[in-house]
Scaffold this motif. Structure first.
Motif, PDB file in Angstrom:
ATOM      1  N   ASP A  96      24.744  48.456  44.267  1.00  0.00           N
ATOM      2  CA  ASP A  96      24.493  48.764  45.572  1.00  0.00           C
ATOM      3  C   ASP A  96      23.296  47.655  46.021  1.00  0.00           C
ATOM      4  OD1 ASP A  96      25.883  51.327  46.624  1.00  0.00           O
ATOM      5  OD2 ASP A  96      24.774  51.691  44.566  1.00  0.00           O
ATOM      6  N   ALA A  97      22.744  47.086  45.086  1.00  0.00           N
ATOM      7  CA  ALA A  97      21.700  46.308  45.170  1.00  0.00           C
ATOM      8  C   ALA A  97      21.928  45.036  44.101  1.00  0.00           C
ATOM      9  CB  ALA A  97      20.047  46.791  44.996  1.00  0.00           C
ATOM     10  N   LEU A  98      21.697  43.861  44.812  1.00  0.00           N
ATOM     11  CA  LEU A  98      21.976  42.593  43.902  1.00  0.00           C
ATOM     12  C   LEU A  98      20.501  41.921  43.957  1.00  0.00           C
ATOM     13  CD1 LEU A  98      25.529  41.445  44.752  1.00  0.00           C
ATOM     14  CD2 LEU A  98      24.871  42.345  42.697  1.00  0.00           C
ATOM     15  N   VAL A  99      19.885  41.776  42.655  1.00  0.00           N
ATOM     16  CA  VAL A  99      18.437  41.189  42.663  1.00  0.00           C
ATOM     17  C   VAL A  99      18.820  39.756  41.920  1.00  0.00           C
ATOM     18  CG1 VAL A  99      16.174  41.411  42.365  1.00  0.00           C
ATOM     19  CG2 VAL A  99      17.444  43.354  42.834  1.00  0.00           C
ATOM     20  N   VAL A 100      18.529  38.719  42.421  1.00  0.00           N
ATOM     21  CA  VAL A 100      18.952  37.269  41.872  1.00  0.00           C
ATOM     22  C   VAL A 100      17.500  36.961  41.541  1.00  0.00           C
ATOM     23  CG1 VAL A 100      19.586  35.044  42.327  1.00  0.00           C
ATOM     24  CG2 VAL A 100      20.666  36.637  43.348  1.00  0.00           C
ATOM     25  N   CYS A 101      17.556  36.724  39.920  1.00  0.00           N
ATOM     26  CA  CYS A 101      16.195  36.277  39.350  1.00  0.00           C
ATOM     27  C   CYS A 101      16.728  35.125  38.396  1.00  0.00           C
ATOM     28  CB  CYS A 101      15.776  37.481  38.583  1.00  0.00           C
ATOM     29  SG  CYS A 101      15.358  39.005  38.987  1.00  0.00           S
ATOM     30  N   VAL A 102      17.069  34.033  38.888  1.00  0.00           N
ATOM     31  CA  VAL A 102      17.499  32.884  38.076  1.00  0.00           C
ATOM     32  C   VAL A 102      16.342  31.811  38.486  1.00  0.00           C
ATOM     33  CG1 VAL A 102      19.873  33.290  38.406  1.00  0.00           C
ATOM     34  CG2 VAL A 102      18.774  31.945  40.099  1.00  0.00           C
ATOM     35  N   PRO A 103      16.539  30.520  37.595  1.00  0.00           N
ATOM     36  CA  PRO A 103      15.480  29.509  37.561  1.00  0.00           C
ATOM     37  C   PRO A 103      15.751  28.771  38.709  1.00  0.00           C
ATOM     38  CG  PRO A 103      16.673  29.696  35.361  1.00  0.00           C
ATOM     39  CD  PRO A 103      17.363  30.644  36.359  1.00  0.00           C
ATOM     40  N   THR A 104      14.535  28.257  39.272  1.00  0.00           N
ATOM     41  CA  THR A 104      14.461  27.186  40.381  1.00  0.00           C
ATOM     42  C   THR A 104      13.660  26.084  39.938  1.00  0.00           C
ATOM     43  OG1 THR A 104      12.610  28.603  41.380  1.00  0.00           O
ATOM     44  CG2 THR A 104      14.872  28.610  42.314  1.00  0.00           C
ATOM     45  N   PRO A 105      14.090  25.196  39.155  1.00  0.00           N
ATOM     46  CA  PRO A 105      13.316  24.069  38.573  1.00  0.00           C
ATOM     47  C   PRO A 105      13.358  22.854  39.345  1.00  0.00           C
ATOM     48  CG  PRO A 105      15.533  23.924  37.788  1.00  0.00           C
ATOM     49  CD  PRO A 105      15.513  25.149  38.426  1.00  0.00           C
ATOM     50  N   HIS A 278       6.986  28.384  34.212  1.00  0.00           N
ATOM     51  CA  HIS A 278       7.900  27.978  35.340  1.00  0.00           C
ATOM     52  C   HIS A 278       7.372  27.805  36.424  1.00  0.00           C
ATOM     53  CE1 HIS A 278      11.640  27.517  37.179  1.00  0.00           C
ATOM     54  NE2 HIS A 278      11.451  28.803  37.876  1.00  0.00           N
ATOM     55  N   CYS A 279       6.192  28.498  36.957  1.00  0.00           N
ATOM     56  CA  CYS A 279       5.858  28.602  37.982  1.00  0.00           C
ATOM     57  C   CYS A 279       4.746  27.449  38.531  1.00  0.00           C
ATOM     58  CB  CYS A 279       5.237  29.888  38.426  1.00  0.00           C
ATOM     59  SG  CYS A 279       6.461  31.252  38.629  1.00  0.00           S
ATOM     60  N   ILE A 280       3.398  27.347  37.705  1.00  0.00           N
ATOM     61  CA  ILE A 280       2.523  26.746  38.252  1.00  0.00           C
ATOM     62  C   ILE A 280       2.893  25.155  38.248  1.00  0.00           C
ATOM     63  CG2 ILE A 280      -0.037  26.101  37.965  1.00  0.00           C
ATOM     64  CD1 ILE A 280      -0.361  29.059  37.166  1.00  0.00           C
ATOM     65  N   PRO A 281       3.329  24.479  37.142  1.00  0.00           N
ATOM     66  CA  PRO A 281       3.631  23.020  37.262  1.00  0.00           C
ATOM     67  C   PRO A 281       4.743  22.905  38.415  1.00  0.00           C
ATOM     68  CG  PRO A 281       3.822  24.035  35.225  1.00  0.00           C
ATOM     69  CD  PRO A 281       3.751  25.447  36.050  1.00  0.00           C
ATOM     70  N   ILE A 282       5.533  23.666  38.745  1.00  0.00           N
ATOM     71  CA  ILE A 282       6.526  23.313  39.769  1.00  0.00           C
ATOM     72  C   ILE A 282       6.489  23.893  41.123  1.00  0.00           C
ATOM     73  CG2 ILE A 282       9.021  23.952  40.027  1.00  0.00           C
ATOM     74  CD1 ILE A 282       9.265  24.244  36.914  1.00  0.00           C
ATOM     75  N   ASP A 283       5.946  24.860  41.167  1.00  0.00           N
ATOM     76  CA  ASP A 283       5.876  25.549  42.603  1.00  0.00           C
ATOM     77  C   ASP A 283       5.299  24.400  43.737  1.00  0.00           C
ATOM     78  OD1 ASP A 283       7.001  27.489  41.519  1.00  0.00           O
ATOM     79  OD2 ASP A 283       5.411  29.003  41.909  1.00  0.00           O
ATOM     80  N   PRO A 284       4.102  23.695  43.414  1.00  0.00           N
ATOM     81  CA  PRO A 284       3.443  22.852  44.483  1.00  0.00           C
ATOM     82  C   PRO A 284       4.429  21.729  44.942  1.00  0.00           C
ATOM     83  CG  PRO A 284       1.973  23.202  42.587  1.00  0.00           C
ATOM     84  CD  PRO A 284       3.187  23.888  42.361  1.00  0.00           C
ATOM     85  N   PHE A 285       5.469  21.179  44.003  1.00  0.00           N
ATOM     86  CA  PHE A 285       6.630  20.310  44.553  1.00  0.00           C
ATOM     87  C   PHE A 285       7.448  20.853  45.515  1.00  0.00           C
ATOM     88  CE2 PHE A 285       4.941  18.885  40.450  1.00  0.00           C
ATOM     89  CZ  PHE A 285       4.814  17.328  40.718  1.00  0.00           C
ATOM     90  N   TYR A 286       7.810  22.374  45.592  1.00  0.00           N
ATOM     91  CA  TYR A 286       8.577  22.757  46.320  1.00  0.00           C
ATOM     92  C   TYR A 286       8.097  22.668  47.884  1.00  0.00           C
ATOM     93  CZ  TYR A 286      12.423  24.546  43.154  1.00  0.00           C
ATOM     94  OH  TYR A 286      13.310  24.694  42.606  1.00  0.00           O
ATOM     95  N   LEU A 287       6.697  23.152  47.763  1.00  0.00           N
ATOM     96  CA  LEU A 287       6.079  23.013  49.133  1.00  0.00           C
ATOM     97  C   LEU A 287       5.965  21.489  49.714  1.00  0.00           C
ATOM     98  CD1 LEU A 287       4.834  24.502  51.495  1.00  0.00           C
ATOM     99  CD2 LEU A 287       2.582  24.429  50.407  1.00  0.00           C
TER     100      LEU A 287
END
Length: 442
Positions: A96-105, A278-287
């Motif tokens: 009933d719910a699909l929760v997507v938790c996959v990498p975003t490199p 996975h987050c702190i070294p990568i997330d700034p580049f997304y923004l």
């Protein structure tokens, strides 16, 4: 009065979530998806986990945990509580719910790589049905949910907010942190429409103590980036302060401890050999990538990224200098790196600065080994390759190295033993007092 034809699916979905009769599908059973699965199983839901890794699926179905800091007993309990893992995406319609938790490199050009998210969406869409809520938890730039997922659902003929519901709710896992758990970490949620938000609040409110609604999926996406960029910028500041303090022969850790006694206006951040995870070294580049679409140049964020990215090179320079002062060249020296996980007391090596340190030292001709009780065998990684196993720390093994480089301060290390037998220690984590004769701060 609400139009019944437009709310029937929503009412049915929220009712099932409220009654715990809904099936929760977790897509991606890694560091984010697995704890979320455990929480929903604990809350009384049937959970269907979907992952492309067949070996992991088999392990989970045996009731075993593939992640060191997640207890096998907890996975076994979830299996008893109707958790099942599968590689079969055709079963997505059962949920009933699909929760997507996959990498975003990032790709080779340090730009967002949404291939895991989009491939997952494309694999799920043929089997989705009316009445489902789809939630993306993977960290990404503002607009991803609206610009990438929404058109895909609409191309299938779904009406967003009427027969299917689309939300973004960023993951907030902190692996190895004993003080916060999936249930107790507040959950931010934004919907593509008001009805979608209602579905998202029902989904997460059934398992999380506090759900924080925001006005849109874009606001939720930017919330996650702000959280991690805030940390990255402050770590960049304290890393720069570390270099200044080192040149002035001041112990930066002593200074931080003293500053932290101020009861207001100061939050302590600690320097290290670089950023990991996975987050702190990568997330700034997304923004920064998305900001260019609006003609903006994120100078402050990018400067912090430059400082943090340069830390492994600075640490290697300290190792080279420390060996030179003892009449040794880094070429041919034996170096033992302590800890290759990106943070203490976990087994996650993603983007670990320890691994970059190993490569930089190997490139300079050093013989490099590592010791990490949480990573007994060097893992398969996309960018780094070492055919190594963790070294057992004994008096003779420690003494056999020219320098021990403390990169990740695991609680399991016997620091007194290391200090006694290591001829030279380069400490990037502030574990040892600076005045000790065989200690070099980095």
């Amino acid at each position: 009065m609400r139009d019944a034809s437009k709310t029937a699916f929503l009412d049915q979905l929220t009712g099932k979530l409220r009654e715990r009769s809904a099936v929760i599908g977790i897509v991606g059973l890694g560091y984010v998806g697995l704890p979320l699965m455990l929480r929903y199983a604990e809350a009384g839901f049937r959970v269907l986990g979907i992952d492309i890794d067949a070996a992991k699926v088999e392990q989970l179905n045996r009731g075993e945990s593939p992640i060191r800091h997640i207890a096998t007993a907890d996975v076994a309990r979830a299996r008893e509580q109707r958790f099942e893992a599968t590689t079969d995406f055709t079963r997505a319609g059962e949920a009933d719910a699909l929760v997507v938790c996959v990498p975003t490199p990032l790709n080779a050009y340090r730009e967002p790589d949404l291939s895991f998210v989009l491939d997952t969406a494309d694999a799920l869409l043929p089997f989705m049905r009316p009445g489902q809520v789809l939630s993306l938890e993977s960290t990404t730039y503002p607009g991803t949910t609206d610009e990438e997922l929404k058109p895909r659902l609409e191309a299938r003929g779904f009406v967003i907010g009427q027969d299917v519901f689309l939300v973004f709710s960023p993951e907030r896992e902190d692996p190895g942190n004993p003080d916060f758990h999936t249930r107790t970490i507040p959950k931010v949620c934004g919907g593509a429409t008001p009805a979608c938000l209602e579905a998202g609040l029902a989904l997460y409110g059934a398992a999380i103590d506090r759900v924080v609604p925001v006005s849109s999926t874009r606001a939720a996406e930017l919330t996650k980036l702000l959280e991690n960029i805030y940390r990255a910028v402050n770590i960049g500041l304290v890393n720069e302060m570390k270099i200044i303090a080192d040149r002035m022969q001041i112990d930066i850790h002593e200074v931080i401890r003293a500053a932290a006694t101020k009861p207001f206006g100061f939050t302590p951040y600690y320097p290290g050999p670089g950023l990991g995870g996975h987050c702190i070294p990568i997330d700034p580049f997304y923004l920064t990538w998305k900001a260019r679409e609006y003609g903006l140049h994120t100078r402050f964020i990018e400067l912090a990224g430059e400082i943090n990215s340069d830390m492994p090179h600075w640490v290697v320079g300290k190792v080279v200098d420390a060996l030179n002062l003892r009449g040794k060249s880094v070429m041919g020296s034996r170096v033992l790196v302590l800890g290759i996980a990106y943070k203490k007391d976990i087994d996650d090596t993603r983007e670990s600065p320890s691994v970059e340190l190993m490569e930089l030292l190997r490139d300079k001709g050093a013989h490099v080994d590592y010791a990490d009780p949480h990573v007994p065998v060097f893992p398969r990684m996309r960018k780094h390759r070492f055919d190594l196993k963790s070294v057992a720390l004994t008096p003779s093994s420690i003494a056999s190295y020219d320098v021990v480089l403390l990169a990740t301060a695991h609680s399991a290390f016997d620091y007194a033993l290391i200090r006694e037998y290591a001829p030279l220690i380069v400490d990037t984590r502030g574990v040892y007092p600076a005045a000790l004769p065989n200690i070099v701060k980095a």
